[in-house]
Design a protein around this motif. Sequence first.
Motif, mmCIF file in Angstrom:
data_model
loop_
_atom_site.group_PDB
_atom_site.id
_atom_site.type_symbol
_atom_site.label_atom_id
_atom_site.label_comp_id
_atom_site.label_asym_id
_atom_site.label_seq_id
_atom_site.Cartn_x
_atom_site.Cartn_y
_atom_site.Cartn_z
ATOM 1 N N ASP A 10 1.483 5.907 -7.957
ATOM 2 C CA ASP A 10 0.763 5.007 -8.848
ATOM 3 C C ASP A 10 1.124 3.576 -8.442
ATOM 4 O OD1 ASP A 10 -0.397 3.609 -10.835
ATOM 5 O OD2 ASP A 10 0.906 4.342 -12.439
ATOM 6 N N ASP A 11 0.179 2.875 -7.810
ATOM 7 C CA ASP A 11 0.511 1.568 -7.253
ATOM 8 C C ASP A 11 0.272 0.412 -8.214
ATOM 9 O OD1 ASP A 11 -2.178 1.791 -7.298
ATOM 10 O OD2 ASP A 11 -2.548 1.037 -5.277
ATOM 11 N N GLN A 12 -0.138 0.713 -9.432
ATOM 12 C CA GLN A 12 -0.526 -0.320 -10.390
ATOM 13 C C GLN A 12 0.612 -1.300 -10.681
ATOM 14 O OE1 GLN A 12 -2.178 1.740 -13.778
ATOM 15 N NE2 GLN A 12 -3.283 -0.111 -14.387
ATOM 16 N N LYS A 13 1.770 -0.717 -11.050
ATOM 17 C CA LYS A 13 2.932 -1.529 -11.413
ATOM 18 C C LYS A 13 3.331 -2.423 -10.239
ATOM 19 C CE LYS A 13 6.428 -0.177 -14.684
ATOM 20 N NZ LYS A 13 7.169 0.976 -15.181
ATOM 21 N N ILE A 14 3.382 -1.825 -9.051
ATOM 22 C CA ILE A 14 3.819 -2.575 -7.868
ATOM 23 C C ILE A 14 2.856 -3.715 -7.579
ATOM 24 C CG2 ILE A 14 4.282 -2.428 -5.390
ATOM 25 C CD1 ILE A 14 5.083 0.485 -5.820
ATOM 26 N N ARG A 15 1.562 -3.425 -7.654
ATOM 27 C CA ARG A 15 0.568 -4.474 -7.386
ATOM 28 C C ARG A 15 0.704 -5.625 -8.384
ATOM 29 N NH1 ARG A 15 -2.798 -3.301 -3.352
ATOM 30 N NH2 ARG A 15 -3.303 -1.113 -2.952
ATOM 31 N N ALA A 16 0.959 -5.286 -9.640
ATOM 32 C CA ALA A 16 1.116 -6.329 -10.662
ATOM 33 C C ALA A 16 2.318 -7.209 -10.343
ATOM 34 C CB ALA A 16 1.267 -5.688 -12.040
ATOM 35 N N ASP A 17 3.424 -6.565 -9.911
ATOM 36 C CA ASP A 17 4.620 -7.342 -9.578
ATOM 37 C C ASP A 17 4.382 -8.224 -8.355
ATOM 38 O OD1 ASP A 17 6.746 -6.726 -11.476
ATOM 39 O OD2 ASP A 17 6.568 -4.667 -10.764
ATOM 40 N N LEU A 18 3.728 -7.655 -7.354
ATOM 41 C CA LEU A 18 3.450 -8.440 -6.141
ATOM 42 C C LEU A 18 2.597 -9.658 -6.490
ATOM 43 C CD1 LEU A 18 2.687 -5.602 -3.550
ATOM 44 C CD2 LEU A 18 4.743 -7.031 -3.659
ATOM 45 N N LYS A 19 1.602 -9.422 -7.344
ATOM 46 C CA LYS A 19 0.718 -10.497 -7.768
ATOM 47 C C LYS A 19 1.503 -11.600 -8.474
ATOM 48 C CE LYS A 19 -3.978 -10.865 -9.524
ATOM 49 N NZ LYS A 19 -4.997 -10.282 -10.406
ATOM 50 N N ALA A 20 2.534 -11.171 -9.220
ATOM 51 C CA ALA A 20 3.364 -12.129 -9.951
ATOM 52 C C ALA A 20 4.408 -12.774 -9.042
ATOM 53 C CB ALA A 20 4.038 -11.433 -11.127
ATOM 54 N N GLY A 21 4.350 -12.456 -7.749
ATOM 55 C CA GLY A 21 5.255 -13.104 -6.804
ATOM 56 C C GLY A 21 6.607 -12.440 -6.650
ATOM 57 N N ARG A 22 6.750 -11.218 -7.191
ATOM 58 C CA ARG A 22 8.048 -10.542 -7.107
ATOM 59 C C ARG A 22 8.146 -9.657 -5.866
ATOM 60 N NH1 ARG A 22 7.888 -10.919 -12.916
ATOM 61 N NH2 ARG A 22 6.296 -9.315 -13.093
ATOM 62 N N VAL A 23 9.351 -9.593 -5.307
ATOM 63 C CA VAL A 23 9.650 -8.568 -4.309
ATOM 64 C C VAL A 23 9.952 -7.287 -5.079
ATOM 65 C CG1 VAL A 23 11.316 -7.802 -2.571
ATOM 66 C CG2 VAL A 23 10.536 -10.179 -2.591
ATOM 67 N N VAL A 24 9.310 -6.195 -4.674
ATOM 68 C CA VAL A 24 9.499 -4.923 -5.378
ATOM 69 C C VAL A 24 10.442 -4.041 -4.562
ATOM 70 C CG1 VAL A 24 8.352 -2.892 -6.303
ATOM 71 C CG2 VAL A 24 7.197 -5.107 -6.365
ATOM 72 N N VAL A 25 11.566 -3.653 -5.182
ATOM 73 C CA VAL A 25 12.560 -2.836 -4.488
ATOM 74 C C VAL A 25 12.485 -1.418 -5.044
ATOM 75 C CG1 VAL A 25 14.971 -2.663 -3.806
ATOM 76 C CG2 VAL A 25 14.006 -4.909 -4.371
#
Lengths: 410, 410
Positions: B117-132
Motif C-alpha cells: 500500500d503506497d498511499q502512506k509513503i507517497r503522502a510522506d514523500l509529498k510532504a518532503g519526508r524521507v521514508v525509512v
Amino acid sequence: MALIVQKFGGTSVGSVERIEQVAEKVKKFRDAGDDLVVVLSAMSGETNRLIELARQISDQPVPRELDVIVSTGEQVTIALLAMALIKRGVPAVSYTGNQVRILTDSAHNKARILQIDDQKIRADLKAGRVVVVAGFQGVDEDGNITTLGRGGSDTTGVALAAALKADECQIYTDVDGVYTTDPRVVSQAQRLDKITFEEMLEMASLGSKVLQIRAVEFAGKYNVPLRVLHSFKEGPGTLITIDEEESMEQPIISGIAFNRDEAKLTIRGVPDTPGVAFKILGPISGANIEVDMIVQNVSHDNTTDFTFTVHRNDYQAALQVLQNTASEIGAREVIGDTKIAKVSIVGVGMRSHAGVASRMFEALAKESINIQMISTSEIKVSVVIEEKYLELAVRALHTAFELDAPRQGE
Amino acid sequence: MALIVQKFGGTSVGSVERIEQVAEKVKKFRDAGDDLVVVLSAMSGETNRLIELARQISDQPVPRELDVIVSTGEQVTIALLAMALIKRGVPAVSYTGNQVRILTDSAHNKARILQIDDQKIRADLKAGRVVVVAGFQGVDEDGNITTLGRGGSDTTGVALAAALKADECQIYTDVDGVYTTDPRVVSQAQRLDKITFEEMLEMASLGSKVLQIRAVEFAGKYNVPLRVLHSFKEGPGTLITIDEEESMEQPIISGIAFNRDEAKLTIRGVPDTPGVAFKILGPISGANIEVDMIVQNVSHDNTTDFTFTVHRNDYQAALQVLQNTASEIGAREVIGDTKIAKVSIVGVGMRSHAGVASRMFEALAKESINIQMISTSEIKVSVVIEEKYLELAVRALHTAFELDAPRQGE
C-alpha cells in the motif's frame, strides 16, 4: 473457570530460564481451567539498552522514533513466552499493542490508553489459546507506535482486564504482596490480605513502589480486582479492591507509608492578602516543580508563614524561585530544609474513627519526635519530621496502630 | 528530481557510527533534490542473536512467533536512522512492514510479498519526508507479522521501487559493483558498468553473492532498474537493467562465474528405456535433494550413462538413493566425485555470436584442463572440471574473452 489477566514485569522475564518459569506458572492456571491473558514487560535492562542506543544518535531522541525502538523490547518477550507455552502443549499466541489495537492518544513516550479492541483476544480465548500481549505499548489513530511511559505494563494489564471484564488482574512482582510498611524498616511488618484502591493509591504515592499509580487509579475507576503476587513464590498476595461495607472488622489503619525524597521550603512574614498563595506557588509550578504538602498558618499582624514541600531534586530550583518571589511580595525571609522525612498513616477505617490523628501524635510525642508539618485527607494523616527520626517514627506508629506481626514463639 | 529507493544491509547499519554515515549519504541525495525511500536490514549479528534467543526456548521455534521476534531487528535500525536524519535537519519517518502494509502470504519465515500500500509513503514523500522502511518483514491478511527469509531486505527494496515506480533501486553493499569474476581469483577482474537481469541471475545463482536472486527476479519482472553500490565508497556501481537493443557494442561475455559447492554423481549402464530419467531423478527429488546440471549421453548397446550434480552437502544422501535406484533398474554401477568445480561464461551477447562455446573449450584445452560435463543455456555455458584447475580455468577464460583490465602502466 475464571478469566484472569496476569502481568509479569521485567525481572520476571529477565532471562530465558525465567520465561520458562513464567510459562510453567501460566500452564498451571490454564490446566486448572482458567482463561488467561498474559501481559509482559521487556526483559529487565532491555528498555534501558534500547534508550541508550537511541541516545547515541541524539541526546533528545525524537519521541515518535524512540517509541518505535523501545517497543521492540516487549515484542521479543511475548514471542518467547508464546513459544515456551506452545512447547508445553499450551496453545498460545502473541500480540503487539498494535496487533490488538490498544488505541492510545499520540503523546509519544507517555501515551494514555483510549480504547482496546477485544474482539481478537476473545476469539483466541474461545479457541482455547493463551493470549500474550505486549505491555507498555499501543498505537495511535494514525497507526504510529506509542508507549505508555515507564511502568506502563501494569496499566496495560489493568486496561485489558477492564476491557475484557476479567475476574481478576494479577500483577506479579518481586514482592509477595503489599505490606503494612517497609519490612526493611519494621521487621514485624505484615502482608495485607486486602487493601482498598484508595489506600493503595496513598501507599503508592507515598513511596511503596509495588504498583504504578496510574494502574491503581485505572483499576479503581473500572473496578478491576487487582492482586499483587510474587512471580516465583506461592502465596495469596494482596488483593486490591473496592471498600466493601461488610468488612466491619477492618483495621483503622492499613499501613504506614514514608518518603525521604522531599525537601521543605518556608516563606516567612508574607503580607496576608487575597491571592498570596497563588503569588507564591504560581512561579513554582511555572518552573515545572511539583508541590506536595502545603501548609499555611493563621496570620499574625497581617502577615503569615507559608510552607510547602517539593521533591529533593527540585529543592535548589524552588529555593531560587521562592527568593525572587519573596522580594517581589515583600516577605521577610525564605528558609529551607532538605533533612526531612514524611510519614503517613493510611486507612479507610479512619473515616469512621475519631481520634486517629491524636493517637498518631501521641505515639510520636512519646518518642520525643517533633512534628514540623501536618496534612490530612479522608484516609490519611501525614507529618513531616526530622529525617533522622524516620525509622523510629515508623516503628512507633506501626506498634501504636497494632500492625505488628506476632513475634515468633508468641 | 528522481524517486530513489535505497537499501542498506546489516553491515552498513552495523553500529551507530555506520548509521550516522548512512544518514550523511541519504542527506546528500535529499539535498540534491531526490525523493527517497530507504530500506534497512537489522544491525549485523542482531538477527542471529534473536534467533539464538528463540532457540534457547525451542530447537524448532514456532514460525509465527519467530517472526515476531526477528522483525524487531529492523524496527530498531529504521528508528535510529530516522533520528539521525531528523538530527541533520532532514524530515524523516520510520515504518515497519506492518505500518506501510507490506502484505505477504502467511508462509512465516519465508513469506512472499503480495502487495504494498503506497498511499502512506507517497503522502510522506509529498510532504518532503524521507521514508525509512523496515526490510525483510511484512504482515499477512490477518495482521500476523511475517518475514521474507534471509536477504529479504533486497526484495523489500525492489518491491517498494516497483510499487512506487521508482526511477532506481539502489542496493548498498560491501562491494562496489558486480565484477567480471571474483577479484580474489583474477586480480584483473573489472567492475561492470551494466549487466542485464538475466546475466545477473546467472551470475548470482552461480555463486556471485552480491544480490538476492529473488530480488533480481523481482526487479526483472517489474523492470526496476537496480544498482549495486558500495555503502561507504563513492562510485557508480553496477546498473542491472533490461537488455537494451541499442547497446551494439556490448561484449559477448559479461563475466565468469564459478562454484565449488557441487558434487557429481554418475549412474552407468542404465537400460535406455522411456522414463528412465524420471526413475533416476524421481527418488532424488523425493529425498528433497536439488539437482543442478544433468547430462545424458546418447546410448550404446541400449544402455546409457546418466550424470548429474548436487550440492556437496547432499552428496552422501544422493549417493545412497542412487545406489538403491541402480539395483532396482539394473544399472551397471554408480560412481561419484566431490572434487569438482563448475565454471560458467555468462553473457547475453552470446545469443548472437556463434562459436562462443568452442572459444571456451579451446581456452581450457590450451591449459590442458579436461572437461567432464557441459551444459548450455541461451546466455550461459557451464563446464564441470577437476576442482584443482578452478583458478587456472577462470583466469584463462577471463583473458580469452578479453575481460582483463589493462595492467597498470600499459
